[in-house]
Scaffold this motif. Structure first.
Motif, PDB file in Angstrom:
ATOM      1  N   MET A   2      -4.463  -8.728  -1.679  1.00 44.45           N
ATOM      2  CA  MET A   2      -3.261  -9.087  -0.796  1.00 44.45           C
ATOM      3  C   MET A   2      -1.949  -9.013  -1.742  1.00 44.45           C
ATOM      4  O   MET A   2      -0.947  -8.374  -1.144  1.00 44.45           O
ATOM      5  N   TYR A   3      -2.048  -9.635  -2.885  1.00 45.54           N
ATOM      6  CA  TYR A   3      -0.853  -9.608  -3.876  1.00 45.54           C
ATOM      7  C   TYR A   3      -0.396  -8.104  -4.062  1.00 45.54           C
ATOM      8  O   TYR A   3       0.848  -7.751  -3.909  1.00 45.54           O
ATOM      9  N   ALA A   4      -1.201  -7.291  -4.368  1.00 45.10           N
ATOM     10  CA  ALA A   4      -0.863  -5.828  -4.753  1.00 45.10           C
ATOM     11  C   ALA A   4      -0.202  -5.270  -3.649  1.00 45.10           C
ATOM     12  O   ALA A   4       0.578  -4.338  -3.445  1.00 45.10           O
ATOM     13  N   CYS A   5      -0.659  -5.660  -2.165  1.00 46.48           N
ATOM     14  CA  CYS A   5      -0.172  -4.992  -1.137  1.00 46.48           C
ATOM     15  C   CYS A   5       1.233  -5.292  -0.772  1.00 46.48           C
ATOM     16  O   CYS A   5       2.023  -4.650  -0.169  1.00 46.48           O
ATOM     17  N   THR A   6       1.709  -6.440  -1.340  1.00 48.41           N
ATOM     18  CA  THR A   6       2.852  -7.240  -1.082  1.00 48.41           C
ATOM     19  C   THR A   6       3.885  -6.939  -2.199  1.00 48.41           C
ATOM     20  O   THR A   6       4.999  -7.479  -1.940  1.00 48.41           O
ATOM     21  N   VAL A   7       3.749  -5.976  -3.114  1.00 48.97           N
ATOM     22  CA  VAL A   7       4.830  -5.983  -4.088  1.00 48.97           C
ATOM     23  C   VAL A   7       5.656  -4.801  -3.378  1.00 48.97           C
ATOM     24  O   VAL A   7       5.281  -3.728  -2.943  1.00 48.97           O
ATOM     25  N   PRO A   8       6.833  -5.097  -3.232  1.00 49.58           N
ATOM     26  CA  PRO A   8       8.110  -4.520  -2.556  1.00 49.58           C
ATOM     27  C   PRO A   8       8.309  -2.871  -3.203  1.00 49.58           C
ATOM     28  O   PRO A   8       7.914  -2.710  -4.463  1.00 49.58           O
ATOM     29  N   GLY A   9       8.688  -2.168  -2.534  1.00 46.47           N
ATOM     30  CA  GLY A   9       8.934  -0.758  -2.983  1.00 46.47           C
ATOM     31  C   GLY A   9       7.965   0.133  -2.976  1.00 46.47           C
ATOM     32  O   GLY A   9       7.906   1.442  -3.789  1.00 46.47           O
ATOM     33  N   VAL A  14       5.240   2.651   2.612  1.00 42.83           N
ATOM     34  CA  VAL A  14       4.575   2.205   3.736  1.00 42.83           C
ATOM     35  C   VAL A  14       4.231   0.771   3.633  1.00 42.83           C
ATOM     36  O   VAL A  14       4.228   0.028   4.753  1.00 42.83           O
ATOM     37  N   LEU A  15       3.932   0.313   2.469  1.00 41.36           N
ATOM     38  CA  LEU A  15       3.503  -1.353   2.561  1.00 41.36           C
ATOM     39  C   LEU A  15       4.457  -2.152   2.468  1.00 41.36           C
ATOM     40  O   LEU A  15       4.215  -3.262   2.629  1.00 41.36           O
ATOM     41  N   ASP A  16       5.875  -1.483   2.510  1.00 40.13           N
ATOM     42  CA  ASP A  16       6.694  -2.635   3.254  1.00 40.13           C
ATOM     43  C   ASP A  16       7.016  -2.679   4.565  1.00 40.13           C
ATOM     44  O   ASP A  16       7.755  -3.669   5.019  1.00 40.13           O
ATOM     45  N   LYS A  17       6.230  -2.390   5.380  1.00 34.84           N
ATOM     46  CA  LYS A  17       6.261  -2.210   6.781  1.00 34.84           C
ATOM     47  C   LYS A  17       5.318  -3.397   7.180  1.00 34.84           C
ATOM     48  O   LYS A  17       4.109  -3.516   6.678  1.00 34.84           O
ATOM     49  N   ALA A  76       0.017  -6.183   8.198  1.00 31.65           N
ATOM     50  CA  ALA A  76      -0.817  -6.971   8.790  1.00 31.65           C
ATOM     51  C   ALA A  76      -2.246  -6.510   8.971  1.00 31.65           C
ATOM     52  O   ALA A  76      -3.404  -6.991   8.841  1.00 31.65           O
ATOM     53  N   VAL A  77      -2.463  -5.040   9.047  1.00 28.56           N
ATOM     54  CA  VAL A  77      -3.740  -4.585   9.170  1.00 28.56           C
ATOM     55  C   VAL A  77      -4.399  -4.371   8.040  1.00 28.56           C
ATOM     56  O   VAL A  77      -5.490  -4.978   7.883  1.00 28.56           O
ATOM     57  N   LEU A  78      -3.740  -4.368   6.630  1.00 28.52           N
ATOM     58  CA  LEU A  78      -4.525  -4.346   5.369  1.00 28.52           C
ATOM     59  C   LEU A  78      -4.963  -5.887   5.146  1.00 28.52           C
ATOM     60  O   LEU A  78      -6.030  -6.129   4.717  1.00 28.52           O
ATOM     61  N   ALA A 132     -13.310  -8.744   5.368  1.00 30.96           N
ATOM     62  CA  ALA A 132     -14.093  -8.323   4.319  1.00 30.96           C
ATOM     63  C   ALA A 132     -14.411  -9.749   3.635  1.00 30.96           C
ATOM     64  O   ALA A 132     -15.746  -9.785   3.177  1.00 30.96           O
ATOM     65  N   ALA A 133     -13.445 -10.458   3.253  1.00 34.56           N
ATOM     66  CA  ALA A 133     -13.939 -11.568   2.375  1.00 34.56           C
ATOM     67  C   ALA A 133     -14.603 -12.864   3.372  1.00 34.56           C
ATOM     68  O   ALA A 133     -15.725 -13.317   2.662  1.00 34.56           O
ATOM     69  N   SER A 134     -14.608 -12.643   4.537  1.00 35.16           N
ATOM     70  CA  SER A 134     -15.287 -13.658   5.441  1.00 35.16           C
ATOM     71  C   SER A 134     -16.729 -13.190   5.564  1.00 35.16           C
ATOM     72  O   SER A 134     -17.675 -14.072   5.735  1.00 35.16           O
ATOM     73  N   TRP A 135     -16.697 -11.982   5.856  1.00 37.34           N
ATOM     74  CA  TRP A 135     -18.090 -11.413   5.794  1.00 37.34           C
ATOM     75  C   TRP A 135     -18.801 -11.737   4.545  1.00 37.34           C
ATOM     76  O   TRP A 135     -19.969 -11.954   4.533  1.00 37.34           O
TER      77      TRP A 135
END
Length: 181
Positions: free
Chosen positions: A54-61, A64-67, A72-74, A81-84
């Protein structure tokens, strides 16, 4: 700082409550063979891996991951997956609805606490320090402030959204038997 300490106290209280549920479910006389899982620390290690993704997804710049919708989908995929994985690691036959629902909700709470301590509070402290230096001495605010503000914003938004499934799971522990036990 108070919010940060509150998140730790909430998680520690939740872990103690979850531990009492584990002990209660494992001792229920109507159950057959009781076997406590070998290591609950494996669960925390998997949660930390989820947080790392999750942290890697929120690194700005990252384009497309800045959207927001993409994040939300990621995040949804990572949380599911973690719940499963949590449900697979805790499938010994004696776990009740309360234990599984509190465990899932607590896992989300754990991730939220680490978000607050690891990203949001750290970024806010730096931005506050730079802003007060700017006001007092005229020191320019570093360009990194924009980056940190965006990252803290993304993580804060994620925590807001994660609070809904966490609260649902906490309530479902006693009022909605979704795991059928």
């Amino acid at each position: 700082m108070v919010v940060s300490l509150g998140s730790v106290l909430t998680v520690l209280t939740g872990l103690a409550y979850w531990g009492s549920i584990v002990a209660s479910d494992a001792r229920t006389p109507t159950q057959r063979r009781r076997q406590l899982p070998a290591s609950r620390w494996n669960l925390l290690r998997h949660l930390d891996r989820s947080l790392g993704l999750m942290y890697a997804c929120t690194v700005p710049g990252k384009g497309v991951l800045d959207k927001g919708p993409v994040l939300a989908v990621l995040y949804t995929v990572i949380v599911l997956a973690a719940s499963w994985l949590f449900l697979r690691l805790n499938d010994h036959g004696w776990e009740g609805n309360r234990l599984l629902a509190i465990g899932l909700g607590g896992g989300v709470g754990w991730v939220m606490m680490l978000n607050v301590w690891g990203v949001i509070w750290r970024a806010q402290k730096k931005i506050i320090r730079w802003t007060s230096d700017n006001a007092a001495n005229g020191t320019p605010i570093p360009d990194k402030a924009k980056y940190l503000a965006r990252q803290a914003f993304l993580i804060s938004r994620a925590n807001f959204v994660l609070s809904f499934p966490m609260l649902f799971l906490m309530g479902a522990a006693s009022h909605y038997p979704m795991f059928g036990r």
